[in-house]
Structures are given as C-alpha cells and as structure tokens.
Design a protein around this motif. Sequence first.
Motif, PDB file in Angstrom:
ATOM      1  N   ARG A   1      -3.334  12.571  -9.451  1.00  0.00           N
ATOM      2  CA  ARG A   1      -3.853  12.383 -10.726  1.00  0.00           C
ATOM      3  C   ARG A   1      -3.520  13.654 -11.631  1.00  0.00           C
ATOM      4  NH1 ARG A   1      -9.775  10.143  -9.532  1.00  0.00           N
ATOM      5  NH2 ARG A   1      -9.242   8.008  -8.947  1.00  0.00           N
ATOM      6  N   LEU A   2      -3.650  14.798 -10.971  1.00  0.00           N
ATOM      7  CA  LEU A   2      -3.471  16.152 -11.535  1.00  0.00           C
ATOM      8  C   LEU A   2      -1.826  16.441 -11.829  1.00  0.00           C
ATOM      9  CD1 LEU A   2      -5.703  18.668  -9.624  1.00  0.00           C
ATOM     10  CD2 LEU A   2      -5.872  17.824 -12.156  1.00  0.00           C
ATOM     11  N   ARG A   3      -0.927  16.057 -11.023  1.00  0.00           N
ATOM     12  CA  ARG A   3       0.322  16.078 -11.376  1.00  0.00           C
ATOM     13  C   ARG A   3       0.821  14.995 -12.340  1.00  0.00           C
ATOM     14  NH1 ARG A   3       2.472  15.143  -4.819  1.00  0.00           N
ATOM     15  NH2 ARG A   3       2.902  17.211  -4.351  1.00  0.00           N
ATOM     16  N   LYS A   4       0.341  13.719 -12.649  1.00  0.00           N
ATOM     17  CA  LYS A   4       0.639  13.112 -13.636  1.00  0.00           C
ATOM     18  C   LYS A   4       0.014  13.513 -14.838  1.00  0.00           C
ATOM     19  CE  LYS A   4       0.297   8.120 -15.003  1.00  0.00           C
ATOM     20  NZ  LYS A   4      -0.227   6.708 -14.588  1.00  0.00           N
ATOM     21  N   LYS A   5      -1.125  13.881 -15.035  1.00  0.00           N
ATOM     22  CA  LYS A   5      -1.979  14.309 -16.143  1.00  0.00           C
ATOM     23  C   LYS A   5      -1.039  15.672 -16.849  1.00  0.00           C
ATOM     24  CE  LYS A   5      -6.428  12.535 -15.572  1.00  0.00           C
ATOM     25  NZ  LYS A   5      -7.897  12.651 -15.454  1.00  0.00           N
ATOM     26  N   LEU A   6      -0.562  16.546 -15.905  1.00  0.00           N
ATOM     27  CA  LEU A   6      -0.149  17.733 -16.276  1.00  0.00           C
ATOM     28  C   LEU A   6       1.361  17.995 -16.268  1.00  0.00           C
ATOM     29  CD1 LEU A   6      -2.610  20.066 -14.526  1.00  0.00           C
ATOM     30  CD2 LEU A   6      -2.559  19.219 -16.820  1.00  0.00           C
ATOM     31  N   GLY A   7       2.226  16.844 -15.827  1.00  0.00           N
ATOM     32  CA  GLY A   7       3.527  16.812 -15.728  1.00  0.00           C
ATOM     33  C   GLY A   7       4.048  17.946 -14.528  1.00  0.00           C
ATOM     34  N   TRP A   8       3.102  18.005 -13.519  1.00  0.00           N
ATOM     35  CA  TRP A   8       3.108  19.079 -12.448  1.00  0.00           C
ATOM     36  C   TRP A   8       3.677  18.261 -11.187  1.00  0.00           C
ATOM     37  CZ3 TRP A   8      -1.028  23.152 -12.488  1.00  0.00           C
ATOM     38  CH2 TRP A   8      -1.018  24.140 -13.449  1.00  0.00           C
ATOM     39  N   GLU A   9       4.696  17.213 -11.286  1.00  0.00           N
ATOM     40  CA  GLU A   9       5.286  16.699 -10.130  1.00  0.00           C
ATOM     41  C   GLU A   9       5.966  17.699  -9.160  1.00  0.00           C
ATOM     42  OE1 GLU A   9       5.316  15.561 -12.978  1.00  0.00           O
ATOM     43  OE2 GLU A   9       4.472  13.397 -12.934  1.00  0.00           O
ATOM     44  N   ASN A  10       6.666  18.591  -9.804  1.00  0.00           N
ATOM     45  CA  ASN A  10       7.469  19.520  -9.064  1.00  0.00           C
ATOM     46  C   ASN A  10       6.736  21.083  -8.899  1.00  0.00           C
ATOM     47  OD1 ASN A  10       9.575  17.910  -8.587  1.00  0.00           O
ATOM     48  ND2 ASN A  10      10.404  18.015 -10.840  1.00  0.00           N
ATOM     49  N   VAL A  11       5.377  21.088  -9.483  1.00  0.00           N
ATOM     50  CA  VAL A  11       4.615  22.233  -9.228  1.00  0.00           C
ATOM     51  C   VAL A  11       3.689  22.381  -8.484  1.00  0.00           C
ATOM     52  CG1 VAL A  11       3.319  23.938 -10.862  1.00  0.00           C
ATOM     53  CG2 VAL A  11       5.254  22.844 -11.960  1.00  0.00           C
ATOM     54  N   ILE A  12       3.077  21.222  -8.301  1.00  0.00           N
ATOM     55  CA  ILE A  12       1.980  21.021  -7.201  1.00  0.00           C
ATOM     56  C   ILE A  12       2.743  20.569  -6.009  1.00  0.00           C
ATOM     57  CG2 ILE A  12      -0.101  20.244  -6.185  1.00  0.00           C
ATOM     58  CD1 ILE A  12      -1.086  19.685  -9.070  1.00  0.00           C
ATOM     59  N   LYS A  13       3.266  21.504  -4.934  1.00  0.00           N
ATOM     60  CA  LYS A  13       4.169  21.167  -3.797  1.00  0.00           C
ATOM     61  C   LYS A  13       3.330  20.566  -2.601  1.00  0.00           C
ATOM     62  CE  LYS A  13       7.925  23.040  -5.469  1.00  0.00           C
ATOM     63  NZ  LYS A  13       9.279  22.251  -6.267  1.00  0.00           N
ATOM     64  N   THR A  14       3.882  19.590  -2.055  1.00  0.00           N
ATOM     65  CA  THR A  14       3.511  19.165  -0.800  1.00  0.00           C
ATOM     66  C   THR A  14       3.916  19.827   0.474  1.00  0.00           C
ATOM     67  OG1 THR A  14       3.246  16.859  -1.530  1.00  0.00           O
ATOM     68  CG2 THR A  14       3.216  16.956   0.811  1.00  0.00           C
ATOM     69  N   VAL A  15       3.062  20.454   1.088  1.00  0.00           N
ATOM     70  CA  VAL A  15       3.405  21.102   2.318  1.00  0.00           C
ATOM     71  C   VAL A  15       3.113  20.461   3.632  1.00  0.00           C
ATOM     72  CG1 VAL A  15       2.835  23.232   3.647  1.00  0.00           C
ATOM     73  CG2 VAL A  15       2.622  23.236   1.158  1.00  0.00           C
ATOM     74  N   TYR A  16       4.513  19.909   4.260  1.00  0.00           N
ATOM     75  CA  TYR A  16       4.513  18.993   5.164  1.00  0.00           C
ATOM     76  C   TYR A  16       3.585  19.168   6.382  1.00  0.00           C
ATOM     77  CZ  TYR A  16       6.777  15.997   8.782  1.00  0.00           C
ATOM     78  OH  TYR A  16       7.250  15.278   9.569  1.00  0.00           O
TER      79      TYR A  16
END
Length: 217
Positions: free
Chosen positions: A192-207
């Motif tokens: 939800r945060l990624r979508k709302k803030l356009g942060w798809e490439n800012v909040i990284k998934t750590v495997y």
Amino acid sequence: MAAILIVEDEVSINELIKRNLQLVGHQCTSVLDGEAAISEIQCHNYDLIILDVMLPEFDGFEVFKEVHGTPTIFLTARNSLSDRITGFSMGADDYLTKPFEMLELLARVEAVLRRTQKNKKCFEAGEVRIDFDGRQVFYKGELVECTPKEYELLEVLVNNRNIALSRERLLELVWGHDYEGETRTIDVHIQRLRKKLGWENVIKTVYKLGYRLEVSR
C-alpha cells in the motif's frame, strides 16, 4: 541530520555505532578515550554525544562535566542503579546498558534529537515529504491519506533508512510485542505504501528477510 560525537573505547562497538548512524544520515566523529573526547567537545559543536562511562584517561562522568548542555546518551556495561542515577542527576538525556540492540540505540538517538529539536521535523525523498510533527505525508504536493499503522510503519522505515529490517522486527516496532497476527500484514502494508507514494523502487524487498527503505544519505 545531526552531528554526533561517539565516545567509546571498544573499537568494534565504536565502529558499529558510527556505521549505523551514518547509514541513517548522521555525521559522526568517533574517539576512543576521555581526553580526546574533551578535546573534541572544546573545539567543535555537536548536536548529540554518545558517551561510554568506562573510558581510559577520564571516565564518562568526568567528560560529561565539559559538555555544557549538549544532549548526551550514556553507554555502559554496568547495570547498577547508582550509575544510572548519577548519569541522570548530572543531566544526561538517556542511558543505555550494554549489550544493546543497534535498532534500540537508533530509536533512542531519534527520540533525543526530536525532543531537543536537533533533528529535522520533515523528511523528503524525491516527491515524498513527511511532516513528523503533523503526522502528515505528501506526494507530489498532495496530502496522502494513510492509516495510523501505515504512517507508523513509514516512520519506522524512515528512521531506520538504508537498514534491512525483518518482517518480525517491523511487526514488533509497529504493532508491538503482543501482536499475534502474521508477517503477511507487513507485506500488505508495504504494498500500500509503495503504491501511495510511488516508492516501488525505494522500499526494497530484502530476500528471505524483510524490507529496506533505500534513499541517499
């Protein structure tokens, strides 16, 4: 961010504290004994001092007499009530007993800086701006509606930016120790945060761990 003096005679702990504080954007100077600490305090201005009690040359309490109002967090391997009372009675802002978790130190640093108004009241990254005092989030100048938990999760990520946090740790920091829900809750809120803030490439998934808010320092 803040200019912080680290006074700790154990080199490995000193370096670990410095590295983590720099990761979240602070400017750090580190020294290994009380004499060097007094010299730094007399020659430079700092927003915060992280001060070990047990030091060569002069101990932390002697060093603190030269601080003259700079916010200070004491570190010590001792767990005695008398040391804590001494530190607080002298005017220390906080007291942390070793061993400690680095995230706890970062949280205490953030709290002291916020309380002494030495930290930024806003955070900006790209087209996102967060007003900590107003608990408001803006994207491209427009107010973003966030649920309380979305905002709290966002604030945790910002305060620990560039540091990988596990889903379990995020649950603990945002929902509390007693939360019995699943870690999937974190994934949903992150999406939800990624979508709302356009942060798809800012909040990284750590495997196989969790997430990291990746921003320039």
